[in-house]
Design a protein around this motif. Structure first.
Motif, PDB file in Angstrom:
ATOM      1  N   GLY A  36     -37.367   6.532  13.430  1.00  0.00           N
ATOM      2  CA  GLY A  36     -37.521   6.260  12.070  1.00  0.00           C
ATOM      3  C   GLY A  36     -39.105   6.656  11.830  1.00  0.00           C
ATOM      4  O   GLY A  36     -39.331   6.967  10.631  1.00  0.00           O
ATOM      5  N   ASN A  37     -39.975   6.348  12.580  1.00  0.00           N
ATOM      6  CA  ASN A  37     -41.426   6.553  12.310  1.00  0.00           C
ATOM      7  C   ASN A  37     -41.693   8.302  12.602  1.00  0.00           C
ATOM      8  O   ASN A  37     -42.383   8.682  11.973  1.00  0.00           O
ATOM      9  CB  ASN A  37     -42.156   5.812  13.193  1.00  0.00           C
ATOM     10  CG  ASN A  37     -41.865   4.365  13.298  1.00  0.00           C
ATOM     11  OD1 ASN A  37     -40.696   3.874  13.496  1.00  0.00           O
ATOM     12  ND2 ASN A  37     -42.679   3.508  13.006  1.00  0.00           N
TER      13      ASN A  37
ATOM     14  N   PHE B 110     -35.538   0.069   7.520  1.00  0.00           N
ATOM     15  CA  PHE B 110     -35.046   0.888   8.822  1.00  0.00           C
ATOM     16  C   PHE B 110     -36.194   1.126   9.822  1.00  0.00           C
ATOM     17  O   PHE B 110     -35.895   0.682  10.848  1.00  0.00           O
ATOM     18  CB  PHE B 110     -34.482   2.284   8.353  1.00  0.00           C
ATOM     19  CG  PHE B 110     -33.876   2.826   9.628  1.00  0.00           C
ATOM     20  CD1 PHE B 110     -32.605   2.579   9.893  1.00  0.00           C
ATOM     21  CD2 PHE B 110     -34.693   3.779  10.476  1.00  0.00           C
ATOM     22  CE1 PHE B 110     -32.181   3.380  11.120  1.00  0.00           C
ATOM     23  CE2 PHE B 110     -34.008   4.419  11.354  1.00  0.00           C
ATOM     24  CZ  PHE B 110     -32.668   4.308  11.794  1.00  0.00           C
TER      25      PHE B 110
ATOM     26  N   SER C 208     -36.914  -2.401  11.568  1.00  0.00           N
ATOM     27  CA  SER C 208     -35.652  -3.043  12.058  1.00  0.00           C
ATOM     28  C   SER C 208     -35.313  -4.300  11.412  1.00  0.00           C
ATOM     29  O   SER C 208     -34.831  -5.217  12.123  1.00  0.00           O
ATOM     30  CB  SER C 208     -35.979  -3.329  13.458  1.00  0.00           C
ATOM     31  OG  SER C 208     -36.461  -2.285  14.262  1.00  0.00           O
TER      32      SER C 208
ATOM     33  N   CYS D  95     -31.856  -8.231  14.501  1.00  0.00           N
ATOM     34  CA  CYS D  95     -32.603  -7.538  15.586  1.00  0.00           C
ATOM     35  C   CYS D  95     -33.856  -8.531  15.834  1.00  0.00           C
ATOM     36  O   CYS D  95     -34.162  -8.976  16.919  1.00  0.00           O
ATOM     37  CB  CYS D  95     -32.994  -6.149  15.439  1.00  0.00           C
ATOM     38  SG  CYS D  95     -33.886  -5.460  16.941  1.00  0.00           S
TER      39      CYS D  95
ATOM     40  N   LEU E 194     -31.546  -2.916  19.882  1.00  0.00           N
ATOM     41  CA  LEU E 194     -30.304  -2.682  19.341  1.00  0.00           C
ATOM     42  C   LEU E 194     -29.084  -3.363  20.624  1.00  0.00           C
ATOM     43  O   LEU E 194     -28.254  -4.119  19.981  1.00  0.00           O
ATOM     44  CB  LEU E 194     -29.665  -1.364  19.021  1.00  0.00           C
ATOM     45  CG  LEU E 194     -30.508  -0.870  17.595  1.00  0.00           C
ATOM     46  CD1 LEU E 194     -30.718   0.794  17.676  1.00  0.00           C
ATOM     47  CD2 LEU E 194     -30.057  -1.337  16.423  1.00  0.00           C
TER      48      LEU E 194
HETATM   49  N1  PFF Z   1     -36.717   0.672  13.650  1.00  0.00           N
HETATM   50  C1  PFF Z   1     -36.019   1.837  14.327  1.00  0.00           C
HETATM   51  C2  PFF Z   1     -36.610   3.055  13.980  1.00  0.00           C
HETATM   52  O1  PFF Z   1     -37.578   3.264  13.176  1.00  0.00           O
HETATM   53  O2  PFF Z   1     -36.294   4.176  14.489  1.00  0.00           O
HETATM   54  C3  PFF Z   1     -34.654   1.696  14.163  1.00  0.00           C
HETATM   55  C4  PFF Z   1     -34.030   0.415  14.258  1.00  0.00           C
HETATM   56  C5  PFF Z   1     -34.056  -0.133  15.630  1.00  0.00           C
HETATM   57  C6  PFF Z   1     -33.354  -0.078  13.296  1.00  0.00           C
HETATM   58  C7  PFF Z   1     -33.585  -1.632  15.880  1.00  0.00           C
HETATM   59  C8  PFF Z   1     -32.681  -1.267  13.517  1.00  0.00           C
HETATM   60  C9  PFF Z   1     -32.999  -1.919  14.627  1.00  0.00           C
HETATM   61  F1  PFF Z   1     -32.494  -3.131  14.831  1.00  0.00           F
END
Ligand code: PFF
Length: 453
Positions: A26-27, A225, A228, A233, A323
């Motif tokens: 995501g980042n 996103f 998380s 999570c 996850l």
């Molecule tokens: N936050 C993670 C990202 O930015 O890639 C994606 C993610 C991880 C979403 C874990 C939800 C989660 F529970």
């Protein structure tokens, strides 16, 4: 169910694990291309506002729910509201984790292929058209991506199998500093390229004219996103936090670090994009096609691209373990399945979903549901439906269902810390967050346009 002798992260371990979950594809993959498509600095500004006013309060809410209940995502709701159907919100989070993993491990597997290609110096002296073709050939191939995906899932499973302290805490405490080091090195290399400062201008110059409802809503979705949120999570990780930890300051630190990585990733990418005269609005292939093209023109290309794809793989791994932990903690505590069986069984399930997602880009291309192949369906269903819905219910739960005094006790660790923002926090969880997230949700289905926004 709730356990009295629950394993606890150390203070640093809590920050490393939660930041590890937040920092991911995501980042480094999604944020820079969204920013590139949405006009640079304007998107950044709106994103930061969304993170402060929505992301941070929802993260504090999730941490509090988990630590108060000392249980997995579904068990936490059951413990705190035994009579209602709230536990379904947690169960939805568990299902959501499973589906996210289904496509996330496919892209994570690609990072391993790209590490291998980088080490083999496959990107030097290759034209953009060839890079494009080789990415398409690889991602639509039947077997190669599956092999990498299985390997990546096995790494994830091995860490989760090793347990919360020896697996998750230990590995994230090692991987997160490494990730910061790599991203800083890449950022410095990128800024010092000729004309690199153009990229920084693009990143930080805010043109208010570019802020519109599309930009706001896409920034808000990305904030959820990236942090998380909305699927249990951070509830699960919150349940492993020590009772003496200051939850709001932990959430603040995780939020700042996550945002910093998104900005650093953009600093590593955009100056290079501008330096080589490439259009910043490339979309999702920015990382797998455009960057290798850039690396191919840099001195020492193999080193830079290897470092970059190691960064991407590490960031993905610290997210996939979080996850998988959501599912394993649920199966272990609610269904009384041993940790080992839960981790291996759910990994097999993830691999099956991963095969479906990967095939949908190649040999199953023709097979669609609502016009989407499995890969896109898993992505859309989770980030556009399940996570926002989860976020709404989590906010409402903390805002309305849990007694204000109990929230105060949890956030202040029984009076140890001052919580001057309690009323603002409750105002956000009661009204602002649920309404704003509802807006994202409606926007996904085009309903906001219909309502005249
Ligand atoms: N936050 C993670 C990202 O930015 O890639 C994606 C993610 C991880 C979403 C874990 C939800 C989660 F529970």
């Amino acid at each position: 169910m709730a356990k009295k002798d629950r394993i606890n992260f150390s203070k640093i371990g809590a920050i490393a694990a939660a930041t590890g979950s937040a920092v991911g594809l995501g980042n480094i993959w999604r944020f820079p291309y969204l920013l590139g498509e949405s006009g640079g600095g304007a998107f950044l500004l709106v994103y930061i506002l969304c993170v402060i006013f929505l992301g941070l309060p929802v993260m504090i809410s999730e941490f509090s729910i988990g630590r108060m209940a000392q249980a997995n995502a579904a068990g936490s709701f059951r413990t705190l509201a035994p009579k209602g159907k709230w536990w379904l919100v947690g169960l939805m989070g568990v299902i959501c984790s499973f589906i996210i993993l289904g496509f996330y491990v496919v892209v994570s597997g690609w990072t391993l292929e790209y590490i291998a290609q980088s080490i083999g110096n496959k990107f030097s002296h290759v034209s953009p058209a060839q890079l494009n073709q080789s990415f398409t050939n690889f991602s639509t191939d039947t077997f190669r991506p599956i092999g990498w995906m299985i390997l990546f899932t096995a790494f994830t499973c091995a860490i989760v199998l090793a347990g919360v302290k020896d697996g998750i805490e230990k590995s994230t405490k090692f991987m997160m500093p490494l990730l910061f080091l790599i991203i800083i090195i890449l950022g410095i290399r990128s800024i010092t390229l000729p004309n690199g400062t153009e990229g920084l201008k693009f990143l930080f110059k805010t043109d208010f004219g570019k802020i519109n409802s599309e930009v706001v809503l896409s920034a808000m979705g990305q904030a959820f996103f990236s942090l998380s949120l909305g699927m249990g999570c951070m509830i699960t990780y919150g349940s492993y936090m020590n009772k003496h930890n200051n939850l709001s300051s932990t959430a603040l630190q995780v939020t700042i670090l996550d945002t910093l990585v998104a900005i650093l990733a953009s600093i590593a990418i955009f100056p290079a994009v501008f330096s080589f005269g490439i259009d910043p609005a490339q979309g999702p292939e920015l990382v797998f096609i455009t960057l290798p093209h850039i690396f191919s023109q840099m001195q020492g290309s193999a080193i830079w691209s290897t470092l970059f794809f190691i960064l991407l793989a590490l960031a993905s791994l610290t997210s996939t373990i979080s996850l998988l932990e959501v599912i394993v903690a649920y199966m272990n505590e609610e269904l009384h399945i041993s940790r080992a069986k839960a981790a291996i069984g759910s990994s097999v399930g993830v691999i099956i979903l991963g095969v479906m997602a990967s095939f949908s880009l190649g040999i199953w291309k023709e097979f669609t549901i609502f016009g989407l192949g499995f890969f896109d369906l898993f992505d859309a269903l989770t980030s556009k439906v399940l996570m926002p819905v989860g976020g709404i219910f989590i906010s409402l739960f903390v805002g309305w269902k849990i007694d204000k005094q109990k929230i105060y006790k949890e956030l202040s660790s029984n009076g140890k810390y001052k919580i001057p923002f309690l009323n603002v926090f409750l105002l956000i969880t009661r009204y602002l967050a649920p309404l704003a997230i509802l807006l994202i949700l409606l926007n996904q289905f085009g309903l906001t346009k219909w309502l005249g926004f």
